[in-house]
Scaffold this active site. Structure first.
Site, PDB file in Angstrom:
ATOM      1  N   ASN A   8       0.836  -1.203   0.070  1.00  0.00           N
ATOM      2  CA  ASN A   8       0.167  -0.184  -0.031  1.00  0.00           C
ATOM      3  C   ASN A   8       1.026   1.185   0.003  1.00  0.00           C
ATOM      4  OD1 ASN A   8      -1.814   1.977   0.434  1.00  0.00           O
ATOM      5  ND2 ASN A   8      -2.686   1.099   2.434  1.00  0.00           N
ATOM      6  N   LYS A  66       3.166   0.874   3.174  1.00  0.00           N
ATOM      7  CA  LYS A  66       3.105  -0.163   4.082  1.00  0.00           C
ATOM      8  C   LYS A  66       2.975  -1.606   3.238  1.00  0.00           C
ATOM      9  CE  LYS A  66      -0.675   2.258   6.781  1.00  0.00           C
ATOM     10  NZ  LYS A  66      -1.874   2.703   6.575  1.00  0.00           N
ATOM     11  N   ARG A  72      -2.598  -2.250  -3.362  1.00  0.00           N
ATOM     12  CA  ARG A  72      -3.940  -1.280  -3.082  1.00  0.00           C
ATOM     13  C   ARG A  72      -3.893  -0.003  -4.007  1.00  0.00           C
ATOM     14  NH1 ARG A  72      -6.079   1.571   2.424  1.00  0.00           N
ATOM     15  NH2 ARG A  72      -8.043   1.756   1.608  1.00  0.00           N
ATOM     16  N   HIS A  90     -13.047   2.563   0.226  1.00  0.00           N
ATOM     17  CA  HIS A  90     -13.133   1.450   1.259  1.00  0.00           C
ATOM     18  C   HIS A  90     -13.815   0.390   0.692  1.00  0.00           C
ATOM     19  CE1 HIS A  90     -13.415   4.950   4.295  1.00  0.00           C
ATOM     20  NE2 HIS A  90     -12.152   4.608   4.394  1.00  0.00           N
ATOM     21  N   HIS A 126     -18.038   1.396   7.888  1.00  0.00           N
ATOM     22  CA  HIS A 126     -16.625   1.509   8.163  1.00  0.00           C
ATOM     23  C   HIS A 126     -16.229   2.950   8.869  1.00  0.00           C
ATOM     24  CE1 HIS A 126     -12.375   0.772   6.473  1.00  0.00           C
ATOM     25  NE2 HIS A 126     -12.264   2.021   7.023  1.00  0.00           N
ATOM     26  N   ASN A 128     -10.377   6.403  10.629  1.00  0.00           N
ATOM     27  CA  ASN A 128     -10.132   7.865  10.606  1.00  0.00           C
ATOM     28  C   ASN A 128     -10.831   8.560   9.348  1.00  0.00           C
ATOM     29  OD1 ASN A 128      -8.284   9.273  11.930  1.00  0.00           O
ATOM     30  ND2 ASN A 128      -6.434   7.903  11.525  1.00  0.00           N
ATOM     31  N   ARG A 171     -11.821  15.258   7.956  1.00  0.00           N
ATOM     32  CA  ARG A 171     -12.590  15.605   6.948  1.00  0.00           C
ATOM     33  C   ARG A 171     -13.887  16.038   7.123  1.00  0.00           C
ATOM     34  NH1 ARG A 171     -11.204  10.239   3.628  1.00  0.00           N
ATOM     35  NH2 ARG A 171      -9.225  10.237   4.312  1.00  0.00           N
ATOM     36  N   ARG A 209     -10.687   8.388  20.915  1.00  0.00           N
ATOM     37  CA  ARG A 209     -10.593   8.307  22.226  1.00  0.00           C
ATOM     38  C   ARG A 209     -10.248   9.581  22.943  1.00  0.00           C
ATOM     39  NH1 ARG A 209      -6.344   3.708  20.126  1.00  0.00           N
ATOM     40  NH2 ARG A 209      -6.247   5.586  18.451  1.00  0.00           N
ATOM     41  N   ILE A 220     -12.747   2.661  14.939  1.00  0.00           N
ATOM     42  CA  ILE A 220     -13.816   3.095  15.754  1.00  0.00           C
ATOM     43  C   ILE A 220     -15.128   1.877  15.836  1.00  0.00           C
ATOM     44  CG2 ILE A 220     -15.722   4.760  16.143  1.00  0.00           C
ATOM     45  CD1 ILE A 220     -13.922   6.875  14.356  1.00  0.00           C
ATOM     46  N   ASN A 238     -14.052  -0.833  17.948  1.00  0.00           N
ATOM     47  CA  ASN A 238     -13.491  -0.644  19.202  1.00  0.00           C
ATOM     48  C   ASN A 238     -14.415   0.256  20.141  1.00  0.00           C
ATOM     49  OD1 ASN A 238     -10.882  -2.036  19.193  1.00  0.00           O
ATOM     50  ND2 ASN A 238     -10.364  -0.544  17.559  1.00  0.00           N
ATOM     51  N   GLU A 256      -8.569  -6.051   4.803  1.00  0.00           N
ATOM     52  CA  GLU A 256      -8.718  -5.508   3.536  1.00  0.00           C
ATOM     53  C   GLU A 256      -7.451  -6.173   2.900  1.00  0.00           C
ATOM     54  OE1 GLU A 256      -8.887  -1.324   5.184  1.00  0.00           O
ATOM     55  OE2 GLU A 256      -9.225  -0.945   3.077  1.00  0.00           O
TER      56      GLU A 256
HETATM   57  P1  ADP Z   1      -7.602   4.403   9.238  1.00  0.00           P
HETATM   58  O1  ADP Z   1      -8.771   4.802   8.551  1.00  0.00           O
HETATM   59  O2  ADP Z   1      -6.212   5.184   9.521  1.00  0.00           O
HETATM   60  O3  ADP Z   1      -7.366   2.822   8.816  1.00  0.00           O
HETATM   61  P2  ADP Z   1      -8.654   2.920  11.713  1.00  0.00           P
HETATM   62  O4  ADP Z   1      -9.690   2.188  11.113  1.00  0.00           O
HETATM   63  O5  ADP Z   1      -7.371   2.350  12.266  1.00  0.00           O
HETATM   64  O6  ADP Z   1      -8.291   4.111  10.692  1.00  0.00           O
HETATM   65  O7  ADP Z   1      -9.262   3.972  12.717  1.00  0.00           O
HETATM   66  C1  ADP Z   1      -8.522   4.494  13.812  1.00  0.00           C
HETATM   67  C2  ADP Z   1      -9.276   5.380  14.711  1.00  0.00           C
HETATM   68  O8  ADP Z   1     -10.148   4.463  15.230  1.00  0.00           O
HETATM   69  C3  ADP Z   1      -8.590   6.365  15.559  1.00  0.00           C
HETATM   70  O9  ADP Z   1      -8.595   7.494  14.835  1.00  0.00           O
HETATM   71  C4  ADP Z   1      -9.558   6.469  16.662  1.00  0.00           C
HETATM   72  O10 ADP Z   1     -10.417   7.331  16.608  1.00  0.00           O
HETATM   73  C5  ADP Z   1     -10.469   5.100  16.736  1.00  0.00           C
HETATM   74  N1  ADP Z   1     -10.295   4.153  17.746  1.00  0.00           N
HETATM   75  C6  ADP Z   1      -9.414   3.129  17.937  1.00  0.00           C
HETATM   76  N2  ADP Z   1      -9.574   2.348  18.912  1.00  0.00           N
HETATM   77  C7  ADP Z   1     -10.793   3.178  19.737  1.00  0.00           C
HETATM   78  C8  ADP Z   1     -11.252   2.894  20.976  1.00  0.00           C
HETATM   79  N3  ADP Z   1     -11.056   1.935  21.939  1.00  0.00           N
HETATM   80  N4  ADP Z   1     -12.373   3.786  21.292  1.00  0.00           N
HETATM   81  C9  ADP Z   1     -12.778   4.799  20.389  1.00  0.00           C
HETATM   82  N5  ADP Z   1     -12.056   5.059  19.111  1.00  0.00           N
HETATM   83  C10 ADP Z   1     -11.101   4.131  19.117  1.00  0.00           C
END
Ligand code: ADP
Length: 396
Positions: free
Chosen positions: A7, A14, A90, A179, A206, A209, A239, A283, A330, A333, A382
């Site tokens: 990627n 990556k 990717r 995505h 999805h 970030n 964004r 977080r 998000i 988690n 992915e």
């Molecule tokens: P990317 O789009 O860069 O792949 P991810 O899918 O890894 O991003 O998501 C990253 C986001 O997930 C972080 O910015 C954070 O806001 C959120 N995140 C990760 N762990 C938690 C958690 N335990 N609680 C709330 N938000 C979380």
């Protein structure tokens, strides 16, 4: 088949080396600061991470560094580069040319180049990764997997913008969506978890970030929240999501912003970061809101409200919904966010089991016994999708 997944970004790259059947990950890592100085982080499960400073003037040196560490007798995982059966890349934007993944040949490269105006930040970087691999591993087959491809089943009424039709005909202006690889993986898992019914209506959320939703009928996307580019939809980390275009004219006039400055604000300084002034990371927002920061709370409320609206819109568009999926950082988690998004949707048959929802990063059905709609948490993968596509195309 053992597949190397790449990627490539403009100054980073990556990688993940994995088995396409079953998904075992042998090694993964990251090249950073390409074109500046160069740093490699290499991770092998069960071993200590390796961090090395290696000059990387271009993506060629980055790919070479990845291959070198992979065959290193101590830190590596293979004895020869020949053990890499194929490389899966990717690629962000496949425009209208790509409805599926494809073997990389001259025609494919030309078509990816033609999509550069649609993905001006990412496609050139993706191409640098491809060209570096072609140069360094000329005999290894390469495959391109597009973020947009899964969404190409959308009907015209979903993808057309209400601007003069000639911009669609002449300039390819339409909704594409992103995505796609993630939405494809999690929706296939969800349909599996539903027991593979003949017909299914799924909403895939999805939330990371960058965030997007997709409405998926019988495994095919019928609508998605991102658009020509990944700025569209609902608010994300930095964004803005959809905004009234009048705002651009208004602010550009008041502050003398160029279009580049304006887009930088919408891409990098907006979303929940823009509203809260605290962080783009949920977080941090949770922590700030818990301490009484009202703008952090407003940012969370806005995010939840907009995702909820999209779920309602997609249920209406599909005439019902069988399953809602939460995925990405998000979605996988944040228990509170999932709960808040689903709260008040019982009229649609969406009922979450608060106890079952107390789960992180694991595949789970968190819907209540009497919920008409299933609520699934499905960690996205992915890389596995890219590996599977790559293996399948190479076998053909
Ligand atoms: P990317 O789009 O860069 O792949 P991810 O899918 O890894 O991003 O998501 C990253 C986001 O997930 C972080 O910015 C954070 O806001 C959120 N995140 C990760 N762990 C938690 C958690 N335990 N609680 C709330 N938000 C979380």
């Amino acid at each position: 088949m053992k597949i190397l997944i790449i990627n490539a970004g403009s100054s980073s790259l990556k990688y993940q080396f994995m088995e396409s059947e079953g998904g075992e990950v042998f090694a993964k890592g990251l090249c950073e600061r390409i074109g500046i100085d160069g740093r490699l982080t290499h991770k092998v499960p069960g071993r200590e991470d390796v961090k090395l400073d290696i000059p990387m003037p271009t993506h060629n040196e980055a790919i070479q560094a990845v291959l070198d560490i992979m065959v290193d007798p101590e830190k590596g995982v293979i004895s020869s580069v020949d053990e890499i059966a194929a490389v899966g890349h990717r690629v962000l934007h496949g425009g209208m040319a790509f409805t599926a993944s494809c073997i990389i040949d001259d025609a494919c490269i030309e078509a990816i180049k033609k999509c550069i105006p649609l993905g001006p930040l990412h496609n050139p970087a993706n191409l640098m990764g491809i060209e570096a691999c072609q140069k360094i591993m000329p005999n290894t087959p390469q495959v391109a997997v597009f973020d947009t491809a899964f969404h190409m089943t959308m009907p015209p009424k979903a993808y057309i913008y209400a601007i003069p039709y000639e911009y669609y005909e002449k300039d390819d202006v339409r909704r594409y969506g992103f995505h796609g690889t993630s939405h494809r993986y999690v929706s296939a898992r969800a349909i599996d978890m539903l027991g593979n019914p003949e017909h299914s209506k799924v909403i895939s959320c999805h939330l990371g970030n960058g965030s997007s939703l997709a409405a998926i009928v019988d495994g095919k996307v019928v609508d998605t929240s991102m658009g020509l580019g990944p700025l569209a939809g609902f608010p994300m980390g930095t964004r803005s999501g959809d905004v009234d275009a009048t705002i651009l004219e208004y602010l550009m006039g008041r502050y003398n912003y160029s279009i580049k400055e304006m887009l930088n604000i919408l891409n990098k300084k907006s979303g929940v970061l823009g509203i809260s002034g605290v962080s783009s990371d949920f977080r941090d927002l949770d922590a700030a809101a818990a301490e009484g920061n009202q703008r952090a709370q407003l940012a969370l409320d806005k995010f939840i409200y907009e995702v909820k609206k999209y779920i309602g819109a997609y249920a209406a568009a599909m005439g019902g919904v069988d399953a809602i999926i939460f995925t990405a950082g998000i979605g996988e988690n944040s228990m509170d966010l999932r709960q808040n998004i689903c709260d008040g949707l019982d009229y649609m048959g969406v009922k979450m089991d608060a106890e079952k929802n107390r789960v992180r990063g694991k595949e789970a059905d968190v819907s209540a016994e009497d919920s008409k709609v299933k609520i699934f948490i499905i960690p996205t993968n992915e890389e596995l999708m890219i590996a599977m596509d790559t293996a399948e195309l190479c076998k053909k």
